[in-house]
Design a protein around this motif. Structure first.
Motif, mmCIF file in Angstrom:
data_model
loop_
_atom_site.group_PDB
_atom_site.id
_atom_site.type_symbol
_atom_site.label_atom_id
_atom_site.label_comp_id
_atom_site.label_asym_id
_atom_site.label_seq_id
_atom_site.Cartn_x
_atom_site.Cartn_y
_atom_site.Cartn_z
ATOM 1 N N ASP A 28 0.816 -1.222 0.000
ATOM 2 C CA ASP A 28 0.000 0.000 0.000
ATOM 3 C C ASP A 28 0.843 1.263 0.000
ATOM 4 O O ASP A 28 0.308 2.361 -0.158
ATOM 5 C CB ASP A 28 -0.913 0.022 1.231
ATOM 6 N N ARG A 29 2.145 1.125 0.239
ATOM 7 C CA ARG A 29 3.050 2.275 0.363
ATOM 8 C C ARG A 29 2.536 3.250 1.419
ATOM 9 O O ARG A 29 2.433 4.462 1.206
ATOM 10 C CB ARG A 29 3.216 2.978 -0.987
ATOM 11 N N THR A 30 2.244 2.666 2.578
ATOM 12 C CA THR A 30 1.576 3.420 3.637
ATOM 13 C C THR A 30 2.068 2.948 4.990
ATOM 14 O O THR A 30 2.483 1.804 5.155
ATOM 15 C CB THR A 30 0.045 3.217 3.542
ATOM 16 N N LEU A 31 2.019 3.842 5.976
ATOM 17 C CA LEU A 31 2.257 3.514 7.374
ATOM 18 C C LEU A 31 0.919 3.643 8.102
ATOM 19 O O LEU A 31 0.271 4.691 8.036
ATOM 20 C CB LEU A 31 3.288 4.459 7.997
ATOM 21 N N TYR A 32 0.512 2.574 8.789
ATOM 22 C CA TYR A 32 -0.751 2.576 9.499
ATOM 23 C C TYR A 32 -0.495 2.675 10.995
ATOM 24 O O TYR A 32 0.350 1.966 11.548
ATOM 25 C CB TYR A 32 -1.537 1.295 9.198
ATOM 26 N N GLY A 33 -1.257 3.545 11.654
ATOM 27 C CA GLY A 33 -1.156 3.701 13.095
ATOM 28 C C GLY A 33 -2.371 3.125 13.791
ATOM 29 O O GLY A 33 -3.516 3.383 13.379
ATOM 30 N N TYR A 34 -2.140 2.336 14.843
ATOM 31 C CA TYR A 34 -3.213 1.662 15.557
ATOM 32 C C TYR A 34 -3.210 2.071 17.020
ATOM 33 O O TYR A 34 -2.148 2.217 17.633
ATOM 34 C CB TYR A 34 -3.066 0.139 15.460
ATOM 35 N N ALA A 35 -4.404 2.251 17.556
ATOM 36 C CA ALA A 35 -4.591 2.445 18.991
ATOM 37 C C ALA A 35 -5.390 1.271 19.522
ATOM 38 O O ALA A 35 -6.360 0.833 18.887
ATOM 39 C CB ALA A 35 -5.320 3.754 19.279
ATOM 40 N N GLU A 36 -4.973 0.747 20.668
ATOM 41 C CA GLU A 36 -5.636 -0.423 21.204
ATOM 42 C C GLU A 36 -7.077 -0.100 21.592
ATOM 43 O O GLU A 36 -7.358 0.933 22.183
ATOM 44 C CB GLU A 36 -4.833 -0.962 22.387
ATOM 45 N N GLY A 37 -7.987 -0.989 21.198
ATOM 46 C CA GLY A 37 -9.401 -0.768 21.405
ATOM 47 C C GLY A 37 -10.123 -0.301 20.157
ATOM 48 O O GLY A 37 -11.354 -0.305 20.110
ATOM 49 N N MET A 38 -9.380 0.080 19.134
ATOM 50 C CA MET A 38 -9.964 0.520 17.870
ATOM 51 C C MET A 38 -9.871 -0.617 16.855
ATOM 52 O O MET A 38 -8.874 -1.330 16.781
ATOM 53 C CB MET A 38 -9.251 1.759 17.341
ATOM 54 N N MET A 39 -10.913 -0.766 16.042
ATOM 55 C CA MET A 39 -10.975 -1.856 15.078
ATOM 56 C C MET A 39 -10.472 -1.463 13.697
ATOM 57 O O MET A 39 -10.614 -2.220 12.742
ATOM 58 C CB MET A 39 -12.414 -2.362 14.984
#
Length: 675
Positions: A477-488
C-alpha cells in the motif's frame, strides 16, 4: 497517534527536499528524479567513506551556552542551548544544537523530577519584542494543537518516524497532530539496499547494513543525511545493539564472521568467527554475553561481549533462522527451519529440550516479563505460545495467513500476516498457560503486505512511545498505518511518499531527564539569532511560559554540503514563458566531464527539464530551457554520485513572466544560489 503527534519541524528548508515537502506532487517527482540521477542511487563500490570519529560536524568547539530564566506558577526554569558543531554555520546546512532545561521550585530550589516538558522554538521577527503571558499562551496553544499555520523553527516534543524503504533510501517523516497529516522531513539516499538497522543512543543516528556493498552506513537523523560508512565483512545482514548501544554486532552472512563496531569511535573493533550461513545474535546477562547462531553450522557460539572471547559452543543443529533470549528466564530459544524449537539454558550453556514444530521460516520473541515467547511460523500459518517456566508450548493458534513477525506493547501482541489485509492482535492480560489468548483482527490496508520485495530483517512494526498503539509499515500500500488499542481500524494512515516501506522505527525527540530536575535533548536548526522558547509542563503545577533564547549565528563557512558554483546569469531577472533561455554557470572546483546533472522544474508541478549541462570550457557549463507557462521555477545543479557527496547541490529559484507582463515575482531565493 493523533494526540501525540507534533507540528511541522522545518520552518524554512529541508535538507533533501527543502521547501518542496508541502507540495506533495513535486516531492514525489523530485525524489524520483534524485533516485534516477544519483541522489538516491548506489555509489561506486570503490567509494566507501569511513564513519567520522566524532559526533560533531566540525572541529570547532561547541559555542558557549547562555542561560535565561523565567518563573511561572512557583517553578523557575532555566534554558540554555549550544550548537554542537562550534560557532560556525555551514551555509545552507542544518545545525545540531543541544538544549538544556532545568526546573526548580522557586521557593525552595528543590529540583523538579519526573516531568515531561514540551518545548518549541520560534524565530523572532526583526524588531520583535518579548511575548507577554497571553501571547505566550496563544503561541503554545497553536504549536500544541498542530495547526498547519503554526510552524515553529524547532520542536523538542513527540517523535519522528523513520521508514526503511525497498529502494536504497530512508525516509524521515514528521507526524502532525492536526488532520493526522505527516511531513516528509528528509529523504536520505543510502549507498545500497538495506537489510537491517539499529539505533545509536538517543536515536540521533541509525546504523544500516548494506549487504551488496559489504558495509554499514550511518544516517544522521537530525541532519537527514548519511554521515559515512564502515567496511565490515562479506554480505552483512543482522545488526544488533549491545546493552546501551555503545557497540553493535554485525552478522556477516557471506564469510561466517561477526564484526563488532564501537558506536562512539565509529570504527570496527573486532572480527569474530561465528560459522557459515545466516547469523542471528542475541545478548543476555545484561549485555555481558552474546549468543550467535549460524544457519550452516551445527553449533551456536557464546562470546564474552566485552572482550570478544569465545566462552562456549552449544550443539543446536543446522538451520537456525531465529533466536530469542530472556534474562528473566535465563533461556535462549533457537527456531530451526528443519522443524524444531531448541531450548538452551543460559547458565549451563546446554540444550535442555527440543520441541517439534512445523518446518519453515519463523520469527520468535519474548513478551514483556520474559516468561512467554511467541513463535510465528510463516509457511505453517500458526502462532505458538511457549511458557519458559514449564519449558513447553502451551497454546497454538492456527489458520493464520503466513504470519511473519511479532511485536509487543504492554497489553497486546501484534502479529503481521503476509497473506492477509488484517493485523492480528492477542491480549496479554490473561495467563496463556491456562487459557488461550483472545484473537482480534483489525483491518490493515487494501491488500496483503506480501509482495516481490527483497528480504528484510528489520522489524515492520514499532510500538508508539506513549504505549497503547503500534505503527505498521505496509510496503504494498506504500503506507504507514497507526493503531490504537481498542480501535478496530487504523486511527492514522500516513503516506510513505511513493515508496514501499519495509521497516519502521520511531525516534523520540523530547527532552529527557539526565539528572534530577535537568532535561536535555539534541535538536536541529538552520541558524541562530533570537528565538522565543515556549515551554509547557503538565502536572500538579501546570506551566506555560516563554523565554528569550539566543543562539550565535557564528561565521558562515562553506560546509560539507556546499557545492561551489558561480551563476553567470542574474537569478533576479525573470525568464520569458515560451522563449528559450540559456543559463550558464562556472564551477569553482574541478569536475569530470558529464559529472553534473541539472533539474529545471516549475513549482509545484508543470514544465520539467533535466539532463547533463553542456561544457563550454574554462569551467563554464550551460543549459537551455524553454519554460512553457509563467510561474515560479527551481533550478538544481549537483554532481552525480561518482563526482562527490550525494547531497551537495546548488539551487536557485527563478521567476518566469508571460510576455511583457510580469506574473509572479521571484522568491527570496532568487537573489543567488543556495547551497
Amino acid at each position: 497517534m493523533e494526540t501525540n503527534s507534533v507540528v511541522q519541524w522545518g520552518r524554512r528548508r529541508l535538507l533533501c527536499l527543502r521547501a518542496l515537502a508541502e507540495q506533495h506532487a513535486l516531492v514525489l517527482w523530485l525524489a524520483s528524479w534524485l533516485l534516477h540521477t544519483g541522489g538516491c542511487a548506489r555509489q561506486d563500490p570503490k567509494e566507501k567513506p569511513s564513519l567520522p570519529a566524532a559526533a560533531g560536524e566540525s572541529a570547532g568547539a561547541p559555542s558557549a551556552p547562555v542561560s535565561v530564566e523565567v518563573t511561572d506558577n512557583g517553578l523557575t526554569m532555566a534554558w540554555s542551548a549550544t550548537f554542537e558543531d562550534g560557532a560556525t554555520n555551514a551555509v545552507g546546512a542544518w545545525r545540531v544544537a543541544r538544549a538544556r532545561l532545568s526546573v526548580k521550585d522557586a521557593a525552595t530550589g528543590a529540583a523538579q523530577v519526573g516531568l515531561r516538558p514540551r518545548v518549541w522554538l520560534s524565530a523572532r521577527k526583526e524588531g520583535g519584542t518579548a511575548l507577554d503571558h497571553e501571547a505566550c499562551r496563544n503561541l503554545v496553544a497553536s504549536f500544541a494543537g498542530g495547526l498547519l499555520s503554526a510552524q515553529p523553527a524547532s520542536v523538542l516534543d513527540g517523535y519522528l518516524v523513520l521508514a526503511l524503504n525497498e529502494d536504497p533510501s530512508l525516509s524521515i517523516i514528521e507526524p502532525r497532530v492536526a488532520l493526522a497529516r505527516t511531513k516528509l522531513q528528509s529523504l536520505v539516499a543510502l549507498p545500497g539496499q538495506a537489510a537491517d538497522w539499529a539505533a545509536a543512543p538517543q536515536g540521533t543516528s541509525v546504523f544500516v547494513t548494506i549487504p551488496e556493498r559489504d558495509l554499514i552506513a550511518e544516517v544522521d537523523v537530525l541532519r537527514g543525511r548519511v554521515r559515512g560508512s564502515q567496511d565490515v565483512g562479506d554480505h552483512p545482514t543482522r545488526i544488533v545493539p549491545r546493552g546501551d548501544a555503545r557497540s553493535f554486532w554485525v552478522g556477516n552472512d557471506g564469510d561466517g564472521t561477526v564484526s563488532v563496531i564501537d558506536a562512539d569511535a565509529r570504527a570496527k573493533r573486532k572480527t569474530l568467527g561465528s560459522g557459515a550461513g545466516h547469523q542471528e545474535i542475541v545478548f543476555l546477562a545484561g549485555g555481558r554475553r552474546a549468543w550467535v547462531s549460524a544457519s550452516d553450522s551445527e553449533t551456536m557460539k557464546v562470546f564474552d561481549a566485552e572482550h570478544g572471547e569465545l566462552l562456549a559452543e552449544v550443539n543446536v543443529g543446522r538451520g537456525v533462522v531465529a533466536l530469542a533470549g530472556s534474562d528473566e528466564a535465563a533461556m535462549i530459544l533457537a527456531a530451526r527451519d528443519h522443524g524444531e524449537l531448541v531450548v538452551v539454558d543460559e547458565a549451563s550453556r546446554a540444550v535442555t529440550r527440543r520441541i517439534p514444530v512445523a518446518r519453515g521460516g519463523a520469527s520468535v520473541a519474548f513478551a514483556p516479563g520474559g516468561r512467554f515467547a511467541w513463535l510465528a511460523q510463516r509457511e505453517a500459518g500458526v502462532v505458538h505460545v511457549f511458557d519458559a517456566s514449564q519449558g513447553k508450548i502451551v497454546q497454538t493458534t492456527r489458520r493464520l495467513s503466513r504470519p511473519d513477525h511479532v511485536s509487543f506493547t504492554r497489553n497486546f501482541v501484534y502479529v503481521r500476516e503476509l497473506g492477509s489485509s488484517h493485523l492480528s492482535m492477542f491480549g496479554l492480560a490473561g495467563d496463556p498457560a491456562n487459557e488461550p489468548p483472545k484473537l482480534v483482527q483489525v483491518a490493515m490496508g487494501q491488500a496483503a503486505p506480501d509482495g516481490d520485495f527483497a528480504p528484510s530483517f528489520a522489524a515492520p512494526m514499532a510500538p508508539l512511545p506513549e504505549g497503547g498503539g503500534m505503527l505498521v509499515a505496509h510496503p504494498v500500500d506504500r503506507t504507514l498505518y497507526g493503531y490504537a488499542e481498542g480501535m478496530m481500524a487504523p486511527i492514522a494512515t500516513h503516506p510513505a511518499y511513493g515508496r514501499s516501506p519495509r521497516a519502521v522505527r520511531i525516534v523520540d525527540r523530547s527532552l529527557h531527564e539526565i539528572e534530577p530536575g535537568v532535561y536535555e535533548a539534541p535538536f536541529r536548526m538552520d541558524g541562530g539569532g533570537v528565538h522565543d522558547v515556549a515551554v509547557q509542563i503538565d502536572g500538579p503545577r501546570k506551566v506555560t511560559a516563554c523565554l528569550e533564547g539566543s543562539l550565535p549565528d557564528g561565521e558562515s563557512r562553506p560546509g560539507e554540503d556546499a557545492f561551489g558554483i558561480e551563476p553567470l546569469f542574474d537569478p533576479g531577472e525573470k525568464l520569458v514563458a515560451g522563449q528559450a533561455t540559456t543559463l550558464r554557470f562556472r564551477l569553482r572546483e574541478p569536475i569530470a566531464p558529464r559529472a553534473l546533472t541539472a533539474l529545471f522544474t516549475q513549482d509545484p508541478t508543470g514544465y520539467v527539464w533535466r539532463g547533463v549541462p553542456k561544457a563550454e570550457g574554462d569551467s563554464v557549463y550551460a543549459i537551455t530551457v524553454k519554460p512553457s507557462t509563467p510561474g515560479r521555477y527551481r533550478l538544481v545543479v549537483r554532481p552525480n554520485q561518482k563526482a562527490g557527496p550525494l547531497m551537495r547541490r546548488a539551487t536557485w529559484t527563478l521567476g518566469v513572466r508571460a510576455g511583457d507582463a510580469e506574473v509572479l515575482p521571484a522568491s527570496e531565493g532568487g537573489k543567488g544560489g543556495r547551497k
